[in-house]
Motif scaffolding. Structure first.
Motif, PDB file in Angstrom:
ATOM      1  N   HIS A 350     -45.652  47.895 131.351  1.00 42.84           N
ATOM      2  CA  HIS A 350     -45.907  49.257 131.836  1.00 42.84           C
ATOM      3  C   HIS A 350     -45.820  50.299 130.728  1.00 42.84           C
ATOM      4  O   HIS A 350     -46.660  51.201 130.630  1.00 42.84           O
ATOM      5  CB  HIS A 350     -44.918  49.596 132.955  1.00 42.84           C
ATOM      6  N   CYS A 351     -44.789  50.201 129.882  1.00 39.69           N
ATOM      7  CA  CYS A 351     -44.582  51.208 128.833  1.00 39.69           C
ATOM      8  C   CYS A 351     -45.812  51.353 127.944  1.00 39.69           C
ATOM      9  O   CYS A 351     -46.114  52.462 127.478  1.00 39.69           O
ATOM     10  CB  CYS A 351     -43.409  50.833 127.931  1.00 39.69           C
ATOM     11  N   ASN A 352     -46.495  50.240 127.691  1.00 41.18           N
ATOM     12  CA  ASN A 352     -47.626  50.301 126.771  1.00 41.18           C
ATOM     13  C   ASN A 352     -48.706  51.235 127.301  1.00 41.18           C
ATOM     14  O   ASN A 352     -49.279  52.038 126.565  1.00 41.18           O
ATOM     15  CB  ASN A 352     -48.236  48.911 126.572  1.00 41.18           C
ATOM     16  N   THR A 399     -42.661  47.567 138.500  1.00 39.33           N
ATOM     17  CA  THR A 399     -42.737  46.258 137.866  1.00 39.33           C
ATOM     18  C   THR A 399     -42.849  46.448 136.355  1.00 39.33           C
ATOM     19  O   THR A 399     -43.484  47.394 135.882  1.00 39.33           O
ATOM     20  CB  THR A 399     -43.915  45.420 138.382  1.00 39.33           C
ATOM     21  N   TYR A 400     -42.203  45.563 135.629  1.00 42.55           N
ATOM     22  CA  TYR A 400     -42.213  45.623 134.160  1.00 42.55           C
ATOM     23  C   TYR A 400     -43.555  45.091 133.653  1.00 42.55           C
ATOM     24  O   TYR A 400     -44.303  45.797 132.997  1.00 42.55           O
ATOM     25  CB  TYR A 400     -41.058  44.767 133.652  1.00 42.55           C
ATOM     26  N   PHE A 401     -43.856  43.844 134.028  1.00 41.26           N
ATOM     27  CA  PHE A 401     -45.178  43.273 133.739  1.00 41.26           C
ATOM     28  C   PHE A 401     -46.060  43.448 134.968  1.00 41.26           C
ATOM     29  O   PHE A 401     -45.574  43.435 136.100  1.00 41.26           O
ATOM     30  CB  PHE A 401     -45.074  41.778 133.431  1.00 41.26           C
ATOM     31  N   TRP A 429     -34.622  49.080 132.850  1.00 38.93           N
ATOM     32  CA  TRP A 429     -35.468  48.654 131.728  1.00 38.93           C
ATOM     33  C   TRP A 429     -36.242  49.848 131.186  1.00 38.93           C
ATOM     34  O   TRP A 429     -36.370  50.887 131.823  1.00 38.93           O
ATOM     35  CB  TRP A 429     -36.499  47.616 132.182  1.00 38.93           C
ATOM     36  N   CYS A 430     -36.852  49.602 130.027  1.00 33.74           N
ATOM     37  CA  CYS A 430     -37.735  50.609 129.443  1.00 33.74           C
ATOM     38  C   CYS A 430     -38.816  51.048 130.427  1.00 33.74           C
ATOM     39  O   CYS A 430     -39.123  52.242 130.563  1.00 33.74           O
ATOM     40  CB  CYS A 430     -38.378  50.053 128.172  1.00 33.74           C
ATOM     41  N   CYS A 431     -39.405  50.067 131.127  1.00 30.25           N
ATOM     42  CA  CYS A 431     -40.524  50.392 132.023  1.00 30.25           C
ATOM     43  C   CYS A 431     -40.055  51.197 133.238  1.00 30.25           C
ATOM     44  O   CYS A 431     -40.837  51.970 133.799  1.00 30.25           O
ATOM     45  CB  CYS A 431     -41.225  49.120 132.475  1.00 30.25           C
TER      46      CYS A 431
HETATM   47 ZN   LIG Z   1     -41.301  48.754 128.983  1.00 28.32          ZN
END
Ligand SMILES: [Zn+2]
Length: 698
Positions: A350-352, A399-401, A429-431
């Motif tokens: 997600h962060c990307n 969701t992270y991924f 998490w980061c996301c």
């Molecule tokens: Zn992330």
């Protein structure tokens, strides 16, 4: 639960506008901010209209915002402060400690709080939500107390973190081995404090931000350039970006000097020369560096930095992105055009995408005639960012991924920590952090302006109060369910209305007060309507949608299905890639986005990917047949290089990178992903979780 309507300009805002006019920043678009920047960004053609002047109305973007707002108002500030107070030797006031990536034993604990500061500040700016303002101000007051206790805690002046300052000493000495990414966490804290300073006008946020930035300056000034480059091998987030932003905010050029130390030559020099060196690199470590480069270009005019950002954007968008706009597999970039070989459970962190959209905004503002930037923005916003939130969760967990494997079930946590969807207190998490930010700023990219124009880049039900022109624009639409949006003007004045016409449409039309606008309306461009507007004028934009395929760059026989801006997903749990009969596709409702089509010969329901959280799904198919009548000629691809050789090469490279090494110190930055078997990290004493990264190595 809270007002959806816009709010009047406050006295404070009016005063700030006056000050800006005095200072000569007539075009400064951020004048509505409570504490606007001292320096305007240079080399910029179009400016976003500040989120304090845009409100969302009903629609999926508003729904996502409402769920995240509910979480932001619920979350306990004292719990979020636990690791800061504990580290700075202050009472934790009986608060319960958090789990996950904010657990007191987790290496980069305290990374997430800055995201909450930003999200609270955004909700105050756009919604005037005073609970969010109170949460933010309670946290910044406590953060100043933490800094004020640095002497007793044994830390240097200005330090502010949930882990000891000695982690930086270890990193600088090359002995950090617990997986910490110290500057990554510092970046989040600085960015959150800056947003509270700017959007709420909070003096504690300003104090804490400048003190922490001063600590960074002192810490990095002592290092030689080669020592600093060594430090930059450990993930450091958007340090260049936030320090440049502090320069814009404060007007003090010393922060540009500090920002410049975070130029990472080993990975950025090749990008300046347009060399795609991304294969095997940790995606979210690098995208923020490009953001730093473009922001620094706007401060310095250094065209090398602009080249880095533009080249990287083009590489990622055209050769490293899946149909939904996301990128990466197991958090890493793979070879250029390698798509079909990497349709895994752990695609699309997600962060990307959050950071790619920030980068997209920056680049478009320099080149606002190029609608491709916002075509990508729309694609990724709806099909990844919005889709990553769980709509059945009242707190809008993330969701992270976003999995793209056959039979994928949405909701997959990181390799380090595991799980499905994020939780209130045990993930962080980061996301999750970028999730609370993303879902409280959907209004930030809809409307933009320059000295003579108003740009409409996104189509969503919303109200714009364009105070610089004393104009209000109400956008009414159910887009993307409907292909039509109507803009209603209140107020009067002469300006050019520039409306993005997406590349995926054909036969688009624009009516002004019911008559043809008489302007060019070409896909992949901006339609420009220049006139003297009057109250009550309406602009009706129709962007016809139809089916199209989005084929994998490395295999023209494999692709996803899109309808207008939305990628579709099939309620079909086949665990090997199914075959779709393209000729069978049919929209089954005019009031919702529901479709049917034959998958492996059986009639199957399709919905937008952003509605596919609750069932096992297929999004990529082996393509068969041709799209139904009226939909021919709309196949899109970014490279369309059907090459078995490329696929084979990609598979080989993947095997190499998932069994390769990287020290524990660089674990997060260089490795990552389920199935990685590096032996060094398997013995790490920092392993805390039963299903985390290290355990999987055993
Ligand atoms: Zn992330």
């Amino acid at each position: 639960m809270y007002s959806q309507t816009s709010h009047p300009t406050s006295l404070a805002q009016t005063l700030k506008v006056g000050l800006l006019l005095t200072a000569g920043f007539l075009l400064a678009p951020v004048s509505a901010q409570v504490s606007p920047p001292s320096k305007a960004e240079g080399y910029t053609t179009a400016f976003p209209i500040d989120i304090s002047q845009v409100t969302l109305n009903s629609g999926r973007l508003w729904d996502n915002q409402a769920r995240t707002l509910s979480y932001l108002k619920f979350v306990d500030v004292n719990r979020l402060l636990y690791v800061f107070r504990n580290n700075h030797k202050l009472s934790t006031n009986g608060a319960t400690k958090n789990g996950g990536w904010d657990d007191p034993g987790f290496p980069f604990r305290s990374h997430v709080q800055g995201h909450f500061l930003t999200a609270w500040a955004q909700c105050y700016a756009t919604l005037k939500d005073t609970t969010c303002r109170s949460q933010a101000q309670a946290m910044t007051a406590a953060m100043v107390q933490c800094q004020n206790n640095n002497g007793a805690a044994g830390f240097s002046s200005g330090y502010l973190s949930g882990f000891p300052e000695s982690e930086f000493t270890a990193m600088e000495g090359g002995t950090l081995s617990n997986g910490n990414v110290p500057y990554y966490a510092i970046h989040k804290t600085l960015a959150g404090l800056l947003d509270v300073w700017r959007n709420i006008g909070d003096s504690n946020a300003r104090t804490a931000c400048l003190a922490l930035a001063g600590w960074v300056d002192t810490r990095t000034a002592r290092l030689s350039s080669s020592q600093m480059q060594s430090v930059l091998n450990t993930e450091f987030g958007g340090m260049m970006e936030v320090l440049t932003d502090i320069y814009f905010q404060s007007g003090d050029s010393k922060w540009l000097t500090t920002a410049g130390r975070f130029y990472h030559a080993a990975v950025e020099d090749p990008l300046a020369n347009n060399q795609d060196n991304l294969n095997g690199q940790h995606a979210n470590t690098n995208i923020p560096k490009w953001l730093g480069a473009v922001r620094n270009y706007k401060a310095t005019g250094n065209t090398k930095y602009l080249s880095i950002a533009k080249n990287a954007w083009n590489m990622v968008v055209n050769t490293h992105s899946y149909a939904i706009g996301g990128n990466s597999q197991a958090e890493h970039f793979r070879p250029a055009n390698a798509i079909a070989g990497y349709l895994s459970t752990d695609t699309c962190e997600h962060c990307n995408s959050y950071n790619m959209l920030k980068l997209t905004r920056q680049l478009w503002s320099i080149e606002p005639t190029n609608s491709a930037y916002f075509d990508f923005y729309e694609r990724t916003l709806y099909n990844h960012i919005v889709a990553a939130q769980n709509p059945s969760d009242s707190h809008g967990h993330i969701t992270y991924f976003t999995s793209l494997n056959p039979g994928a079930k949405r909701g997959l946590g990181p390799a380090w920590g595991g799980g499905t969807w994020s939780t209130d207190y045990n993930s962080f998490w980061c996301c999750q952090g970028t999730g609370v930010e993303a879902n409280t700023k959907h209004m930030d990219s809809v409307y933009w302006s320059d000295s003579s124009s108003l740009y409409v880049n996104l189509f969503t039900s919303s109200v714009l109060n364009w105070s610089a022109r004393n104009i209000q624009v109400t956008q009414t639409t159910t887009y993307p369910i409907s292909d039509t949006t109507t803009l209603t003007i209140s107020g009067s004045g002469s300006f050019a209305l520039k409306i993005r016409i997406p590349a995926w449409t054909s036969g688009a039309s624009i009516l002004v007060n019911g008559n043809s606008a008489g302007v060019s309306v070409n896909p992949g461009s901006y339609a420009t309507i220049s006139r003297t507007w009057a109250s009550g004028d309406t602009v009706k934009v129709t962007l016809p949608m139809k089916f199209r395929t989005v084929v994998a760059n490395d295999n023209g026989q494999i692709g996803a299905i899109a309808y207008g801006p939305v990628v579709l997903t099939a309620n079909n749990g086949a665990t090997t890639r199914p075959t779709i009969d393209l000729s069978s596709l049919l929209r089954t409702s005019t009031t919702s986005l529901t479709f049917s089509g034959k998958v492996n010969g059986a009639t199957t329901t399709f919905v937008p990917f952003y509605e596919g959280q609750s069932f096992a799904a297929n999004t990529y198919f082996t393509l068969s047949g041709t799209l139904p009548s009226g939909n021919t000629g709309s196949t899109t691809t970014t490279a369309a290089t059907t090459s078995r050789a490329a696929t084979t090469a990609a598979t080989t490279s993947r095997a190499a990178t998932t069994t390769g090494g990287g020290s524990c110190a660089a674990l997060y930055g260089q490795c990552g992903g389920i199935g990685w078997t590096g032996p060094t990290c398997c013995t790490s004493s920092t392993c805390k979780f039963s299903n985390d990264y290290y355990s999987q190595c055993l």
